[in-house]
Structure formats: structure tokens, C-alpha cells
Design an enzyme around this catalytic site. Structure first.
Site, PDB file in Angstrom:
ATOM      1  N   ASP A  64      51.957  28.076  51.245  1.00  0.00           N
ATOM      2  CA  ASP A  64      51.010  29.139  51.684  1.00  0.00           C
ATOM      3  C   ASP A  64      49.313  28.600  51.754  1.00  0.00           C
ATOM      4  O   ASP A  64      48.801  28.149  50.791  1.00  0.00           O
ATOM      5  CB  ASP A  64      51.088  30.292  50.779  1.00  0.00           C
ATOM      6  CG  ASP A  64      49.975  31.338  51.032  1.00  0.00           C
ATOM      7  OD1 ASP A  64      49.619  31.555  52.048  1.00  0.00           O
ATOM      8  OD2 ASP A  64      49.862  32.387  49.940  1.00  0.00           O
ATOM      9  N   ASP A 266      46.456  30.875  60.074  1.00  0.00           N
ATOM     10  CA  ASP A 266      47.259  31.160  59.027  1.00  0.00           C
ATOM     11  C   ASP A 266      48.715  30.976  59.358  1.00  0.00           C
ATOM     12  O   ASP A 266      49.544  31.716  60.182  1.00  0.00           O
ATOM     13  CB  ASP A 266      47.076  32.761  58.651  1.00  0.00           C
ATOM     14  CG  ASP A 266      47.994  33.289  57.641  1.00  0.00           C
ATOM     15  OD1 ASP A 266      48.455  32.378  56.888  1.00  0.00           O
ATOM     16  OD2 ASP A 266      48.455  34.470  57.715  1.00  0.00           O
ATOM     17  N   LYS A 683       1.355  47.146  17.888  1.00  0.00           N
ATOM     18  CA  LYS A 683       0.009  46.474  17.929  1.00  0.00           C
ATOM     19  C   LYS A 683      -0.857  47.069  17.331  1.00  0.00           C
ATOM     20  O   LYS A 683      -2.178  47.443  17.778  1.00  0.00           O
ATOM     21  CB  LYS A 683      -0.220  46.255  19.714  1.00  0.00           C
ATOM     22  CG  LYS A 683       0.732  45.435  20.094  1.00  0.00           C
ATOM     23  CD  LYS A 683       0.455  45.165  21.443  1.00  0.00           C
ATOM     24  CE  LYS A 683       1.360  44.332  22.447  1.00  0.00           C
ATOM     25  NZ  LYS A 683       1.204  43.913  23.870  1.00  0.00           N
TER      26      LYS A 683
END
Ligand SMILES: Nc1nc2c(ncn2[C@@H]2O[C@H](COP(=O)(O)OP(=O)(O)OP(=O)(O)O)[C@@H](O)[C@H]2O)c(=O)[nH]1
Ligand SMILES: [Mg+2]
Length: 1245
Positions: A64, A266, A683
Site C-alpha cells: 500500500d 495510487d 504592586k
């Protein structure tokens, strides 16, 4: 993916040291291995004989090119042992007979094919032999439960390969066969030749590592493989650029709107599939007709004797051409006797299948009907294909190996100027000069339409043999396969048509059964009451002490600094390291190198810690899961997903600035997900610190009722600690890094009055939001500390109030009381409702209850790739997550195993065997998307996803070195998976890769990460604005698409109008008001899709269209020529044509811009801003001012330089998307003109 292979390979090659005596042998080796492959007509596909194990067992496996792993059926699998069947006739593997067999992934092998077949079992390593090459330790899957009776050898690109969880290798992907052959020194490179012999011989060969010049004729030409849209190489895709038909009577150049056509080579697919328009011309040339019964183009079998051929051209005019003769293109329709044409001009003749079929959309495939005529070399390292005409059944042989890793295909010349492959040729209807020559027996080529109708009416083809059903099934599967990026499914049916194997999400068909099962279980005994009764005291205790919290705030307010204290005070870390601290270590929670360098948080970091709190004189342990989020607006998605899953938040504010622009953004995010919060004014040591101003701003700007529950002792440099207004006591820090908390009943005398006043304010504020306190207030009763605390908890969890605490993280002051407040006022998982959607009841919301014994429901909220694989952060809402258990992903119903669970501590982790309800953890080895819901399969629940803001800025990007393409695509893929606000696409026209995101910094960071983490240097274009397009008035259309170019034509008429979508200016709307079925339902949905597609690329600039409605009121169809495709296309064309009449407008993003600078620069900043947009608000503080303006993003490029110049580097700004607004006409004109120019230059190129 090739990238994986190369990474693994590089490492292995570097490590391998062959013994000296072997060196000569290695140098002399043949370097190629050939295996003869057979086409099994009964099963389809090409098969190779392989040997596995010690001693070797013979198995015939399917070859494949569409996947990359090997799996074999286990001899004990039911398919192989069941009586009355063929069993595993091609061989199966018996692990017990192999002495070298070793399991490496217990139960981790799991493949599902789209046709519903599957194979599952262990991963193992063993000896593997093919074509005489032996690989010692090949990783393979063992199909212990499978319904497929033969195994597979993948030789393609590694895509979605299953993960072997226990290896924890960098890529978690094991090397595939060709890569392993390189690793084992058998072949020189990851490449092979594959050629098939002619149709009659049904065989071919695969030659690993080399080419055989005796098997082809003419030149072997090299062309580039095309990556997919994500720039990844996943299949053997090449550009088909021309097709010619030739016969003794003449030749025709066939044309297609789709040229250049991306086609996948393919060998696993028998037929070839071309776009409709091209296929229709091909059919006309040979007189093939489309049979609705077979859903295939058919032709008389004796056309195999025709002298005609087709010539396929690739990669432009100078690329390779392959001739395919008719005898290769005529195939049996089914096993057994061929069917016969009953009517029409072919009446009485036998019908065969034509080797070239049509496909409505890509990817198009060239299967065996093409490949038999081509000698193909697949080079997976250079991503190239070598193509030559095959010398059918040649007996000559001359094998030439590849010289070295990444050497080019030997004896092959590169095709000239492959850039020409992207040119669009002009489209004309061919004269069909070749057609008469193909007309073998002198009969007329039938009019395709006429024949089509007649056949349909009269069932022109007789004898529907047993093959018929298989064909129908194949068509269906192919249709699915096109949705899965070109990887068609193996059909596993009794015909020889077989597609590529595909590891798609999973069995779609199983979802109904899971739903059913879940319903039954829910009804049976999973009631919440039953689960509640099953809770142990330990469980109740545990869950009440869990706090899932996020820290969110404006940039630089000190979130990471606070988190660092949390880790230290909880004992989680042994020392404090500052953001940009002098020790150069950097904060634990900012673990990325870039974060440490720039001193900003980019990614949120999760950690867990235990906080010991004294309650009623006893120490109680609370378990925190904490997420530190970034403040910069460009990384806002991190805040978004933290808020999606957390139960509570700490909103940090700067004592000097109070509520800032991103405070407003995170406030919106907290509100969106109903997250209760406490506020921490940080702060306090800074000059100008004023916590009460922050309290006021929370009340007024965020409209969240707030009151301080502390007041500061001392201020600025002299800030010492706080007075706790509830208990009326003072709290100070002491010892190394303030580790000790000193509590005293003594309140400094000068603060007593202020404390009393602020305590009263607190009670009054609480009275506004809490009934109990309101009553006491009216009755003039002073609530006790316990009553105040209870009220604060109630009101905070109900999101009606936020208590405000204060301190200085940097000065190590008053962070511990904030942790106590998290325990006191933020919810445990069971204190807040968490909802899921019941899919079995129309998505009805259902509550999730954090009990361990209820069925599991969890949400994957964040993905991260780290050196051990993909890490998925998960919030467990209900039930228990156990290592080794199986879960179902609700989105695709895929079953996944949880091989490893960890608790995160920034970039470190601790393994856990089990995670209880209500907690947060991370899991390895789970393939999923961010936002996926997981269940244990017993509940049909899903969860809503999170909000993902749109990208506003983009830029083009390209790796400087072409050799970096792999690493580039690997990195991009990872970034996109991790960050949904980061996107990538390839511009069709310019073919540039474009990345888009939330702003300049966002994109900058990724470019920088590419360079650092992937060593890929990139060239980037100028940042571009993400414009949008819309319409401003109604315009009507009546559009007819009518095309007749041979084969079934295209016919669709759509009538209607487009107009602005007043209901939602950012969304598009489609509606059908067609009456009387003038357009049937199925075509209407094609119209809807067409509209959607047209909106993706607006006619003015090619940017997305928003705020448009398209209403179809009427239309017409044609008996044979109407199709989904035709209606889709007609709607797109109608929309584009009507767009100018509807007053098309370009929209540009407007940004809310906030600038803060020392007061003296106000004038200069004002001048800067006046040029760029509208000033909405200016706030002047004691020494700095904040200006808010609405500016077009376009005007803001390069702004930071201007601001720096205007403020001596002291000004800061932030930008956030606000909304889209029409671009000024001159800009619009210029943009449109530029776009047109660009298009024209492309066309004439
Ligand atoms: N004076 C003073 N500076 C602080 C305090 N807390 C943090 N800082 C400083 O503020 C700067 C930003 O702190 P971070 O902790 O990185 O802020 P952040 O909110 O995590 O920033 P982002 O994650 O980038 O949004 C650093 O230089 C800190 O040293 C504090 O209490 N007092
Ligand atoms: Mg930070």
C-alpha cells in the site's frame, strides 16, 4: 509524514557504527531489493510475499503506497479460525512460534477503515523479510481482533500512524519499512520503484532503493510531489497539466477548468478518476457512456482493440508524458460473463468498464489503469517522483541503486521549469478529431445524453450480476474517501477495486450503538442519588478542598510573579525566581526560552499545589490546580480556554493603574464562562499605589460590585502588610521571602479609623448583594466575622461580588492571605454548575456532578506537543480517569486508550494512576482536537466548545532554505494544533503560505519559535490586514448555468436576491423560499454550500465575505444535466455576479487601542493618535495618562516605533480587535485595484 522518518533516521544513522570487518561488505552491498507483486483479482490490490519471525512464517500482504505501517492478522484471530470461511488463506502470524517476537505496545494497535472494517491488538517487533531484505526489528501491528483476513505493508508517507505509547520517542512514530531498510543499511535512501506489467499479466515489481533502467523506455523524468494544503507531504500527488487524445484519425488537446489538476498516483486504486469536465471529453473520445445503474462510465468491451491512446502530461509543457493505450483502459465489469447492452447503438455488445472515471471534486486519482503504463520511482526524501513509459513485461534488467541518502533518482533528469505546472491553460472544446479513429467497428459515437436517458428509462444494460452491489458500495466509499484528504478506503469487497487504506477517525456506524448503550445505562442505575450515596467521607472531603483556579489580568500586572510565590509558599518549589530576575533563571511558570527572554507569558502554564490553611485552630489541606495565563491580548486564547475549564479566578490588578484595557478583556472572558473571582491588587510597593482607586474602578468600569477586605499598612516603599477588615487584625510577612505570616490583634493606631470606615463599606456593599447581610444591616446588627465570610463566599460564587485583597508579590508581601481567600471564597468543583449537552435529547443541557463513581465525562481543553508526544490537558468533570482505561471521543466516537496520566507542574510532570472527579490533569497518547469531550462510552454527552476569536493579521512566510520544508510543515502543524487562533493557508493565486493570527507579536513569536525550536529561518512578507467584504443593499439575480461539453452537461438555474444580513453583521445567512419544488431539496443544500464557498473568497479582494444573506426564490432543473455540482457552481457564480450590484464594500478591522505614557507626553501622543483614529477617552492620573482610541489596524503598522520616538520610549500601548467597519473609499479603491492587478499578472504569466 516524511519529517518523522527523517528525524528518526538521522538519529539512528548517526549512532550506527558498523564493525570494521563489515565495512567492505556494506560498501559492496547490492543496495536494492526487488519483490514481485501480484494483482489478486479476487481481492484487488497488489500483494507481496513476506516472511515474519524466527523461524520465518510466510504471509502474503497487500502493498500500500497510501499508508506506512505493517500489520498482520494473528493466527488466533476469529477471521482466521472461524470454520466455514476461507480463513486467512494468504497467511497469518503465530507469535508463539517466533522466538524473536516482542510486544512493544500492549493493546495499542487500532486501525479503523472507512468501510467499517478494523484491526486491533498489540504492537510488536520481530524480524521482517521482503524481497530478500531482512529487517531485524520491524514494528508491526498484530491484528488480534480483526475482520480483515490479510495484512498490509505500507510504503507511503507516514500519516496518522498509530502511536506506540511506551516508546516515548521524539515523534512517537516508528520508522516505516523503507526507512527501516535504510537504518539497517540495506538500501541507501527512502525510495523505491514500482511498476506494474500490463493488464493481462496482473503482476509487477517493487524495487527498494533503486531503479531498473531495463523496465522503461525513453527518459526517466523527475518531478516534484505536491504537498497538501497544510504543506505536508502525505500522498504521491503530482500536477497533471495536459491530456491529449490521439487515434489514427487525428488528435485532440483536451481541456479542463481544473488544470493543473492535483492527482494522486495510487497503486491501490484500480481505476483513474478525473474531474467531470475532463472525464466527459475523455468519454466522448472513446464513446464511453455513463451508466446510472453501475454509476460508472462503460463502453463496448471490444474497444480494447482500438488503436487510440491518451497522453498524460505532468508538471507543465516540459514535464514527462505517459501514453496510455486503450487496451489498458478497458476492464471487465464483474467476474463471470460480461453484461450486454440491451438498447442504443451498442445493443447486443458486451459492456466493459472504462478505466477513466469522473469525480466531482478532488483529490483526483490515477490508479492502475494509468500506472500500468508508467514506470514510477517514489522518492520520499526529496519528495519527487520519477516517471517514464514502462517497457511492458521487459525481460531486460539493469538495476541502478540510489547513491546515498537524499541522492536524486539515478539516471533521471529533472523536468524543466516545473513552475509552469501551475499555469492555467485556456479552455476550449476539443474538435474530437481523434474520436472517429477510436470508432472501431464503424458505429457512430452515441450522443451521450440520449443514451443516458434511454438506458435509464429502459434499463439498457441487462443482467445485474452479483458484482453490482459491490460497485455501489465502492462508489459510496469513494465518496467518503474524498472527504478524508484523498485517502480512499480499502474496500475489502469481492472485486478487484481497492482504494488506499485510511486511518480515519473511526467507525461512524458505531455511534448509534454507543448512544443506545449509554441511554440504557443511564436509565439503569447511574442516578446521581445512587452515586451520591456511594461517596466515601474521603471523597466528600477531597472534593470540598479542590480549587481549580486561573490567574488572569492585564499584561505585566504580576500574574507570573504571584504564581511564583504560590509555588514557593505551598512548598512546590524550593526557591523563587523572578521574571527577568538577576539570577537569570526565570520564573518557573514561564518555562519557554522566549518567555524568559522577553519577560512576558506566552503560553499558560498549569501546576498543582497543596496549601495548608489553619481553620478553627486545625490545619486543613487544600488542593490547588492553578493556571497562570498570559496578559498580552495576542495570546488571549490561553485565557479563553483556562476560563472555560476553571471554577474560579484570581484577577490581578496593578495598584497604580487599577483596571486596564486587558483587565476589561479578561473580565469579559470571566463573565462569558461564569467564573467567580477574587481580586488581588498587586504592586502595593510602587509609587502612586492606590488600592481604593482599583476597588472603585472594578465597581465602575467592570460593573462588578467590589469592596476591599483589607487595607494597607504603610505605602509604597514603606508597605508592610495589611489590616484584615473581617477579623480586624494585622497581617505582616516575616522570614526568608516572607515565608512566615505574622498575625496580630494589634491594629496601628493611625489606621483604626480608616479600618472601621472600610469595614463599614464592605458590609454595606455586601448588604447590596446578599439578603442575609441586608437584613442585618436594616436591623442595625453588626455581622460576625463568620457571617461576613459566609456572605462573601455566597456572593462571590453567585458572581455578584468580588472581594479585593492587596499586597506586593515582588516584595513577598501578603500573598498567603490571598491563598486563604481562594479557599474561603472561591468555589469547589461541586459549588458551581457545569453543564454538558445530552446528544440523545436534542442537546438538552444536563448537569455534571463531580462524583467519582458516576460515568466519566472530561474535556480536552489544551494540546501541547512536548518531547514525549502529544500532551492533552483534560478537566475531569465527572467520574474517575484511570490509567489504561478506554475513553470515547464524542466528536468522532473514536475509542482511545489512556496510556499515561500526569499532573503538570509547568513543564515538568508527575505521573498519576488515577484522577478524581473535578480535577485537572494531562494525558499522553491521545489523538484529539482541542475542545473534544471524552466519555467512558456510557453517557451520550458532549460539551460546548470555547470561543475562538478571529484572526486580524496575516503575513506570508517561506523557509529560507528549501531543505527546511519538512521541519517547517511539522512545526506549522504543531502550532496550529496547539493554538486555534493561529492559522495557515496557501493562497491559491500567489501560492504563498500565509499565516494569520491575533497580532504582530503573535505571529512574531511563531516565526521566532520556528527559528529556535526547529532551526528553520524564514522570510516573511509585510504584515497584512485581514479585511472582510460585505454588501450594502439588495440586488436580485436570475442566473442560468448551462454547459454542454460532452458527457453529462451542467444545468442549473437559480433565481433570488442577496442583501445585507441585518440580524448578524458578522455571519452569512442562506434561505430558500422556493415553492413547488422548482429546485428539489437536495440541490437546495448544494446552493447553500455554493453560497458558503463563494463567501470564503470575496469578489473584491479575495477576503472572506461576512454579513450577507442569499435568498433563493425560484429556479429550474434539467432532467439529466442538473447536479449538486451544477447548483453549487451556479449559486457561486450568481453571487459573484450580483455582488457589485449589491454595493460590495471592503471592511477593515478597527482596533481598540490603549496608550499609557507619562503625562508630559500627552500632547505628542495626541498628535500621533489624531492621525490614526478617533480618540474615545483620555484619563489623566497623577503622573501618567491613558488614552483610548479606535484606530484601523492598517493605520497601526509600525506604531510602536512612532510611539517610542514620541515618548522617549516611556509609552506603552495595547491593541484589541473591536469590530469591522467600512474602509475609506480611497483605500477600498486602492486595495481592489491592487488585487485586480495581482490577478491580471497571474493570468498573463
Ligand atoms: N514593583 C513591583 N513590581 C512587580 C510586582 N509584581 C510583579 N512585578 C514586576 O512586574 C513585571 C511583570 O511581572 P510578571 O509577573 O511577568 O507579570 P505578568 O502579569 O505575569 O505578565 P504577562 O504574563 O506577560 O502578562 C516584572 O518585572 C515583575 O518583576 C510587585 O508586586 N511590585
Ligand atoms: Mg506572566
Amino acid at each position: 509524514m516524511k519529517g518523522h522518518g527523517v528525524v528518526a533516521l538521522g538519529g539512528l544513522l548517526a549512532k550506527r557504527q558498523p564493525p570494521a570487518s563489515d565495512l567492505t561488505r556494506i560498501r559492496k552491498r547490492a543496495s536494492t531489493y526487488e519483490e514481485v507483486i501480484n494483482n489478486e483479482e479476487a481481492r484487488g490490490g497488489y500483494f507481496a510475499t513476506c516472511r515474519l519471525g524466527t523461524p520465518a512464517q510466510n504471509l502474503v500482504l497487500q502493498l500500500d503506497t497510501g499508508s506506512s505501517d505493517i500489520w498482520v492478522p494473528d493466527s488466533n484471530a476469529k477471521v482466521c479460525t472461524a470454520s466455514g470461511t476461507e480463513g486467512c488463506a494468504l497467511g497469518s502470524f503465530d507469535p508463539s512460534r517466533s522466538s524473536t517476537f516482542e510486544v512493544v505496545g500492549d493493546n495499542e494497535f487500532d486501525i479503523n477503515y472507512v468501510d467499517g472494517s478494523s484491526s486491533k491488538g498489540d504492537y510488536f517487533t520481530d524480524l521482517f523479510e521482503i524481497g530478500g531484505a531482512t529487517i531485524q526489528n520491524m514494528t508491526m501491528g498484530l491484528g488480534q481482533q480483526t475482520d480483515i483476513a490479510y495484512g498490509l505493508v505500507g510504503v507511503g508517507y507516514a500519516v496518522n500512524e498509530a502511536i506506540v505509547g511506551t516508546t516515548q520517542s521524539l515523534s512517537s512514530v516508528y520508522p516505516n519499512l523503507p526507512v527501516n531498510m535504510v537504518n539497517e543499511n540495506l538500501i541507501n535512501t527512502v525510495a523505491y520503484s514500482l511498476w506494474l506489467n500490463d493488464l493481462d499479466s496482473s503482476s509487477g515489481s517493487i524495487l527498494f532503493g533503486g531503479i531498473d533502467t531495463g523496465k522503461y523506455v525513453g527518459d526517466l523524468t523527475r518531478i516534484n510531489i505536491l504537498p497538501n494544503s497544510q504543506k505536508l507531504y502525505t500522498s504521491f500527488m503530482v500536477p497533471l497539466t495536459s491530456l491529449e487524445a490521439t487515434s489514427p484519425s487525428g488528435s485532440d488537446t483536451l481541456t479542463s477548468l481544473r488544470f493543473p489538476i492535483s492527482v494522486v498516483l495510487d497503486s491501490g486504486t484500480t481505476l483513474s478518476y478525473l474531474p467531470n469536465d475532463l472525464a466527459a471529453q475523455v468519454w466522448k473520445e472513446v464513446g464511453a457512456i455513463y451508466s446510472p445503474q453501475f454509476q460508472l462510465a462503460v463502453l463496448p468491451c471490444d474497444m480494447a482493440n482500438s488503436k487510440g491512446h491518451f497522453s498524460f502530461g505532468f508538471s507543465g509543457p516540459d514535464g514527462p508524458r505517459i501514453k496510455v493505450f486503450m487496451d489498458e483502459l478497458v476492464l471487465d465489469l464483474m467476474s463471470g460473463p460480461a453484461p450486454v447492452f440491451r438498447t442504443g447503438p451498442y445493443k447486443g455488445m458486451t459492456a466493459c468498464e472504462f478505466g477513466i472515471q469522473n469525480f466531482t471534486s478532488g483529490p483526483y486519482l490515477l490508479g492502475d489503469t494509468f500506472l500500468r503504463s508508467a514506470y514510477v520511482v517514489y522518492d520520499l526524501i526529496n519528495n519527487q517522483i520519477g516517471l517514464a513509459a514502462t517497457d511492458f513485461n521487459s525481460t531486460k534488467t539493469n538495476i541502478v541503486p540510489f547513491e546515498s541518502l537524499s541522492a536524486h533518482i539515478p539516471s533521471a533528469t529533472a523536468a524543466q521549469d516545473q513552475s509552469a505546472a501551475t499555469n492555467k491553460p485556456s479552455v476550449t472544446t476539443p474538435a474530437y478529431a481523434a474520436s472517429p479513429g477510436n470508432d472501431n467497428d464503424g458505429y457512430d459515437t452515441p450522443g451521450i445524453c440520449g443514451e443516458f436517458v434511454e438506458m435509464k428509462k429502459q434499463h439498457g444494460i441487462g443482467m445485474l450480476g452479483p458484482g453490482f452491489l459491490s460497485f455501489v458500495r465502492m462508489r459510496v466509499i469513494r465518496a467518503v474517501a474524498t472527504l478524508n484528504s484523498g485517502r480512499a478506503a480499502a474496500t475489502r469487497v469481492g472485486v478487484r477495486h481497492i482504494g488506499l487504506t485510511c486511518r480515519v477517525a473511526s467507525h461512524t456506524q458505531s455511534s448509534t450503538s454507543h448512544l443506545q448503550q449509554a441511554k440504557e445505562l443511564a436509565a439503569a442505575n447511574m442516578s446521581v442519588e445512587a452515586a451520591a450515596a456511594r461517596r466515601t467521607p474521603e471523597e466528600i472531603q477531597r472534593i470540598a478542598r479542590v480549587r481549580n483556579i486561573g490567574i488572569a489580568a492585564h499584561i505585566d500586572s504580576g500574574k507570573t510573579t504571584v504564581s511564583e510565590r504560590v509555588l514557593f509558599y505551598t512548598g512546590k518549589s524550593k526557591a523563587i525566581h523572578e521574571v527577568r530576575g538577576r539570577d537569570g533563571v526565570g520564573a518557573k511558570m514561564d518555562s519557554m526560552e522566549l518567555e524568559r527572554e522577553r519577560g512576558i507569558t506566552i503560553q499558560s502554564a498549569a501546576t498543582f499545589a497543596d496549601w495548608k490553611k489553619v481553620e478553627n485552630g486545625k490545619e486543613e489541606t487544600y488542593h490547588f490546580n492553578l493556571i497562570d495565563t498570559p496578559g498580552h491580548i495576542d495570546f488571549t486564547i490561553e485565557v479563553e480556554r483556562a476560563m472555560r475549564v476553571l471554577d474560579g479566578a484570581v484577577m490581578v490588578l496593578c495598584a497604580v493603574s487599577g483596571v486596564q484595557s486587558q483587565t476589561i478583556t479578561v473580565d469579559r472572558q470571566m463573565k462569558r464562562y461564569n467564573v467567580p473571582r477574587i481580586s488581588f491588587v498587586n504592586k502595593m510597593d510602587r509609587m502612586g499605589a492606590n488600592p481604593f482607586k482599583a476597588v472603585e474602578m472594578i465597581n465602575n468600569k467592570l460593573k462588578v460590585p467590589a469592596a476591599a477586605i483589607q487595607i494597607p499598612i504603610g505605602s509604597e516603599k514603606e508597605f508592610e502588610g495589611v489590616v484584615d477588615l473581617i477579623e480586624m487584625r494585622s497581617i505582616r510577612n516575616d522570614g526568608l521571602r516572607g515565608i512566615n505570616v505574622k498575625v496580630s490583634k494589634e491594629i496601628p493606631a493611625h489606621l483604626k479609623e480608616l479600618a472601621a470606615e472600610k469595614r463599614q463599606e464592605l458590609i454595606e456593599k455586601l448588604a447590596d448583594v446578599d439578603d442575609e447581610i441586608a437584613e442585618m444591616f436594616l436591623d442595625e446588627v453588626t455581622p460576625t466575622p463568620a457571617q461576613i465570610k459566609a456572605a462573601i463566599r455566597r456572593a462571590t460564587i453567585a458572581r455578584k461580588f468580588t472581594p479585593v485583597l492587596m499586597g506586593s508579590a515582588l516584595a513577598d508581601k501578603c500573598v498567603q492571605p490571598m491563598l486563604d481567600a481562594v479557599c474561603d471564597y472561591l468555589p469547589a468543583p461541586e459549588d458551581v454548575p457545569n453543564m454538558a449537552l445530552d446528544r440523545s435529547k436534542n442537546e438538552e443541557p444536563v448537569a455534571l456532578i463531580p462524583y467519582n463513581s458516576l460515568p466519566f465525562v472530561g474535556l480536552a481543553f489544551k494540546l501541547e506537543e512536548n518531547p514525549y508526544g502529544q500532551l492533552t490537558y483534560m478537566r475531569v468533570y465527572q467520574g474517575t480517569l484511570k490509567k489504561g482505561s478506554y475513553l470515547f471521543n464524542t466528536r468522532n466516537d473514536k475509542k482511545v486508550r489512556i496510556p499515561r496520566i500526569v499532573r503538570m507542574h509547568s513543564n515538568e510532570m508527575e505521573d498519576a494512576a488515577e484522577i478524581g472527579a473535578g480535577e485537572i490533569c494531562a494525558v499522553f497518547g491521545v489523538e484529539c482536537a482541542s475542545g473534544d469531550t471524552f466519555t467512558d462510552g456510557r453517557l451520550p454527552y458532549g460539551m460546548s466548545s470555547m470561543y475562538v476569536p478571529d484572526a486580524v493579521m496575516s503575513l506570508s512566510i517561506k523557509p529560507k532554505r528549501s531543505s527546511d520544508a519538512d521541519a517547517f510543515s511539522k512545526a506549522m502543524n504543531r502550532f496550529m494544533r496547539e493554538d486555534p487562533t493561529f492559522r495557515l493557508h496557501v493562497d491559491e493565486e500567489s501560492e504563498e503560505t500565509i499565516i494569520s493570527g491575533m497580532g504582530e507579536l503573535h505571529l512574531d513569536i511563531y516565526v521566532e519559535r520556528l527559528r529556535r525550536e526547529y532551526k528553520v529561518d524564514c522570510e516573511t512578507g509585510k504584515p497584512r490586514v485581514a479585511y472582510r467584504e460585505t454588501i450594502s443593499r439588495r440586488a436580485d439575480f436570475d442566473f442560468l448555468l448551462k454547459r454542454q461539453s460532452g458527457g453529462p452537461g451542467d444545468y442549473a438555474r437559480v433565481v433570488g436576491f442577496i442583501e445585507p444580513n441585518e440580524k448578524d453583521k458578522e455571519a452569512n445567512y442562506f434561505e430558500s423560499r422556493v415553492v413547488g419544488g422548482n429546485i428539489p431539496e437536495k440541490y437546495l443544500s448544494a446552493c447553500g454550500k455554493g453560497f458558503e464557498e463563494a463567501c470564503l473568497k470575496g469578489p473584491l479582494l479575495g477576503h472572506r465575505v461576512i454579513g450577507a444573506s442569499l435568498i433563493v426564490t425560484d429556479g429550474a432543473t434539467h432532467v439529466t444535466d442538473s447536479s449538486d455540482y451544477a447548483f453549487n457552481l451556479a449559486t457561486q457564480m450568481a453571487f459573484r455576479k450580483t455582488f457589485p450590484d449589491a454595493g460590495g464594500v471592503v471592511l477593515e478591522p478597527l482596533m481598540k487601542t490603549t496608550i499609557t505614557a507619562p503625562a508630559e507626553f500627552q500632547g505628542a501622543v495626541l498628535m500621533l493618535m489624531n492621525k490614526r483614529g478617533n480618540i474615545v477617552d483620555t484619563e489623566v492620573g497623577s503622573d501618567e495618562f491613558t488614552m483610548i482610541a479606535e484606530c484601523s489596524l492598517n493605520a497601526m503598522f509600525g506604531f510602536s516605533t512612532h510611539l517610542r520616538a514620541a515618548t522617549q520610549g516611556k509609552g506603552e500601548f495595547s491593541m484589541e480587535f473591536s469590530h469591522y467597519s467600512a474602509a475609506p473609499p480611497h483605500l477600498q479603491k486602492e486595495l481592489v485595484a491592487n488585487y485586480q492587478k495581482e490577478l491580471d499578472s497571474k493570468r498573463t504569466k
